[in-house]
Write a protein that holds these residues in place. Structure first.
Motif, PDB file in Angstrom:
ATOM      1  N   ALA A 173       1.043  -1.157   0.045  1.00  0.00           N
ATOM      2  CA  ALA A 173      -0.022   0.074  -0.161  1.00  0.00           C
ATOM      3  C   ALA A 173       1.049   1.256   0.011  1.00  0.00           C
ATOM      4  CB  ALA A 173      -0.951   0.048   1.128  1.00  0.00           C
ATOM      5  N   ILE A 174       0.272   2.407  -0.221  1.00  0.00           N
ATOM      6  CA  ILE A 174       0.819   3.785  -0.342  1.00  0.00           C
ATOM      7  C   ILE A 174      -0.091   4.829   0.337  1.00  0.00           C
ATOM      8  CG2 ILE A 174      -0.275   4.069  -2.714  1.00  0.00           C
ATOM      9  CD1 ILE A 174       2.174   5.512  -3.521  1.00  0.00           C
ATOM     10  N   GLU A 175       0.663   5.491   1.203  1.00  0.00           N
ATOM     11  CA  GLU A 175       0.027   6.547   1.592  1.00  0.00           C
ATOM     12  C   GLU A 175      -0.501   7.821   0.700  1.00  0.00           C
ATOM     13  OE1 GLU A 175       1.215   7.337   6.488  1.00  0.00           O
ATOM     14  OE2 GLU A 175       2.089   8.633   4.865  1.00  0.00           O
ATOM     15  N   VAL A 176      -1.674   7.711   0.208  1.00  0.00           N
ATOM     16  CA  VAL A 176      -1.901   8.932  -0.938  1.00  0.00           C
ATOM     17  C   VAL A 176      -2.226   9.948  -0.365  1.00  0.00           C
ATOM     18  CG1 VAL A 176      -2.815   7.231  -2.926  1.00  0.00           C
ATOM     19  CG2 VAL A 176      -4.371   8.064  -0.995  1.00  0.00           C
ATOM     20  N   ARG A 212      -3.749  13.501  -6.652  1.00  0.00           N
ATOM     21  CA  ARG A 212      -3.958  12.835  -7.893  1.00  0.00           C
ATOM     22  C   ARG A 212      -2.675  12.101  -8.368  1.00  0.00           C
ATOM     23  NH1 ARG A 212      -7.138  17.360  -9.073  1.00  0.00           N
ATOM     24  NH2 ARG A 212      -5.088  18.525 -10.011  1.00  0.00           N
ATOM     25  N   ARG A 213      -1.616  12.636  -8.439  1.00  0.00           N
ATOM     26  CA  ARG A 213      -0.438  11.886  -8.934  1.00  0.00           C
ATOM     27  C   ARG A 213      -0.214  10.568  -8.306  1.00  0.00           C
ATOM     28  NH1 ARG A 213       4.182  15.704 -11.170  1.00  0.00           N
ATOM     29  NH2 ARG A 213       4.318  13.995 -12.552  1.00  0.00           N
ATOM     30  N   LEU A 214      -0.313  10.816  -6.993  1.00  0.00           N
ATOM     31  CA  LEU A 214      -0.032   9.496  -5.928  1.00  0.00           C
ATOM     32  C   LEU A 214      -1.168   8.435  -6.132  1.00  0.00           C
ATOM     33  CD1 LEU A 214       1.128  11.027  -2.751  1.00  0.00           C
ATOM     34  CD2 LEU A 214       2.593   9.954  -4.355  1.00  0.00           C
ATOM     35  N   ALA A 215      -2.377   8.860  -6.354  1.00  0.00           N
ATOM     36  CA  ALA A 215      -3.505   8.002  -6.864  1.00  0.00           C
ATOM     37  C   ALA A 215      -3.281   7.240  -8.196  1.00  0.00           C
ATOM     38  CB  ALA A 215      -4.944   8.660  -6.730  1.00  0.00           C
ATOM     39  N   GLU A 216      -2.928   7.948  -8.920  1.00  0.00           N
ATOM     40  CA  GLU A 216      -2.403   7.376 -10.344  1.00  0.00           C
ATOM     41  C   GLU A 216      -1.494   6.321 -10.221  1.00  0.00           C
ATOM     42  OE1 GLU A 216      -1.110  10.237 -12.751  1.00  0.00           O
ATOM     43  OE2 GLU A 216      -2.986  11.482 -12.816  1.00  0.00           O
ATOM     44  N   LEU A 217      -0.247   6.413  -9.188  1.00  0.00           N
ATOM     45  CA  LEU A 217       0.491   5.565  -8.929  1.00  0.00           C
ATOM     46  C   LEU A 217       0.176   4.242  -8.436  1.00  0.00           C
ATOM     47  CD1 LEU A 217       3.691   7.668  -7.812  1.00  0.00           C
ATOM     48  CD2 LEU A 217       3.604   6.425  -9.777  1.00  0.00           C
ATOM     49  N   ALA A 218      -0.840   4.603  -7.308  1.00  0.00           N
ATOM     50  CA  ALA A 218      -1.516   3.409  -6.657  1.00  0.00           C
ATOM     51  C   ALA A 218      -2.143   2.379  -7.564  1.00  0.00           C
ATOM     52  CB  ALA A 218      -2.442   3.974  -5.565  1.00  0.00           C
ATOM     53  N   ARG A 219      -2.774   3.323  -8.403  1.00  0.00           N
ATOM     54  CA  ARG A 219      -3.433   2.509  -9.590  1.00  0.00           C
ATOM     55  C   ARG A 219      -2.455   1.513 -10.509  1.00  0.00           C
ATOM     56  NH1 ARG A 219      -6.593   6.949 -10.341  1.00  0.00           N
ATOM     57  NH2 ARG A 219      -8.520   7.018  -8.880  1.00  0.00           N
ATOM     58  N   GLU A 220      -1.563   1.966 -11.047  1.00  0.00           N
ATOM     59  CA  GLU A 220      -0.437   1.797 -11.630  1.00  0.00           C
ATOM     60  C   GLU A 220       0.288   0.265 -10.909  1.00  0.00           C
ATOM     61  OE1 GLU A 220       2.378   4.795 -13.140  1.00  0.00           O
ATOM     62  OE2 GLU A 220       3.664   3.246 -13.496  1.00  0.00           O
ATOM     63  N   TYR A 221       0.614   0.590  -9.756  1.00  0.00           N
ATOM     64  CA  TYR A 221       1.104  -0.456  -9.054  1.00  0.00           C
ATOM     65  C   TYR A 221       0.343  -1.491  -8.516  1.00  0.00           C
ATOM     66  CZ  TYR A 221       5.677   1.645 -10.452  1.00  0.00           C
ATOM     67  OH  TYR A 221       6.598   2.139 -11.203  1.00  0.00           O
ATOM     68  N   ASP A 222      -0.994  -1.166  -8.702  1.00  0.00           N
ATOM     69  CA  ASP A 222      -2.116  -2.045  -7.918  1.00  0.00           C
ATOM     70  C   ASP A 222      -1.904  -2.162  -6.354  1.00  0.00           C
ATOM     71  OD1 ASP A 222      -4.219  -3.637  -7.698  1.00  0.00           O
ATOM     72  OD2 ASP A 222      -3.087  -5.528  -8.026  1.00  0.00           O
ATOM     73  N   LEU A 223      -1.899  -0.865  -5.653  1.00  0.00           N
ATOM     74  CA  LEU A 223      -1.596  -0.798  -4.197  1.00  0.00           C
ATOM     75  C   LEU A 223      -2.754  -0.324  -3.512  1.00  0.00           C
ATOM     76  CD1 LEU A 223       1.871   1.046  -4.422  1.00  0.00           C
ATOM     77  CD2 LEU A 223       1.431  -1.455  -3.472  1.00  0.00           C
TER      78      LEU A 223
END
Ligand code: AMP
Ligand code: MN
Ligand code: MN
Ligand code: MN
Length: 273
Positions: free
Chosen positions: A213-216, A227-238
């Motif tokens: 997981a990632i702290e968005v 927004r950018r961190l949410a994109e990364l969460a989706r990209e890495y399936d976190l």
């Protein structure tokens, strides 16, 4: 519902005792709280039964590690505090913290600062010594005007007191969290001042090492960052987490439960609890 899954108490570098922190979070209408002290779960031994009943408490920790010459923080949530592998890991990080404090003290002596070790240990009052304790000491002896200046001159990234090679590797830290049944979360990804391509490299290694997981959202941050961190969460399936990283009520900008909302479409760490 307000979930604050990243806060600090006097068990590390926070200003409030665990019970005071819980009471303060209740005042700020927090429903679910994780106390995530640096490399320790000692806070959980200090919570009285009234405070346990005051709200939902999720056992947590914020581990220190290093990657590409930087201090990186991994939050572990929903951990079994009695897990032997976790507690052995904590003991080794605390030993590293003590050795590091001695090294930082030595480095400061080299720049004509009287040995600060005993004073800093007194400031930590039984908690693991961190750079904020050194920062407070440098303010107390009049070397700098405030803690921020202490980081800028002596303790921050690349300065003489920035010692991070002592921490266990990322994969090891994540293995302790997983052994305790917890979820490993990359804390405040934008605080490392990595370029986005470097942050992607970090995330790839984090995922490969068992990070989930990632702290968005961490404290006050711009909507563009979320927004950018949410994109990364989706990209890495976190999965995603959020918190204030609250340390001290004297910092007027930081309060338990106070941070922007997590985008609704993302998978939340707490969905699985
Ligand atoms: P340590 O655990 O000893 O590496 O210290 C890290 C802690 O220092 C962070 O969790 C923050 O609480 C604090 N910190 C880091 N950078 C700064 C800064 N520039 N100004 C004030 N506090 C900082
Ligand atoms: Mn801290
Ligand atoms: Mn941190
Ligand atoms: Mn923190």
């Amino acid at each position: 519902m307000i979930l604050d899954l990243h806060t600090h108490s006097t068990a590390s570098d926070g200003a409030l005792s665990p019970n005071e922190l819980i009471a303060f979070a209740v005042e700020h209408l927090v429903d679910v709280l994780a106390i995530t002290d640096h490399d320790t779960t000692m806070a959980y031994e200090k919570i009285n039964s009234e405070c346990w009943d005051a709200m939902t408490i999720v056992p947590g920790i914020e581990f220190s590690t290093h990657w590409a010459g930087r201090s990186i923080h991994i939050v572990g949530l929903n951990i079994d505090l009695s897990c032997d592998a976790l507690q052995a890991g904590i003991a080794s990080q605390q030993q590293a913290r003590l050795e590091r404090a001695k090294s930082i003290a030595k480095k400061l002596r080299c720049v004509q600062i009287d040995d600060p070790f005993d004073a800093v240990q007194a400031l930590a009052a039984g908690a693991g010594i961190g750079r904020p304790h050194f920062a407070q000491h440098l303010v107390n002896i009049g070397k700098v005007a405030n803690k921020q200046a202490a980081f800028k001159k002596y303790l921050g990234t690349g300065k003489l007191g920035d010692i991070k090679s002592c921490w266990a590797p990322m994969q090891t830290v994540i293995s302790w969290i997983r052994a305790a049944g917890g979820v490993a979360i990359l804390a405040h990804p934008v605080k490392y001042k990595l370029t986005f391509s470097k942050l992607r490299l970090l995330l790839a290694e984090f995922v490969q090492s068992g990070g989930a997981a990632i702290e968005v959202v961490c404290g006050q941050q711009a909507a563009t960052v979320t927004r950018r961190l949410a994109e990364l969460a989706r990209e890495y399936d976190l999965a995603v987490s959020c918190g204030s990283d609250f340390h001290d009520p004297r910092n007027a900008w930081s309060r338990p439960g106070r941070f922007p909302e997590v985008p609704a479409s993302l998978r939340k760490v707490w969905d699985e609890w």
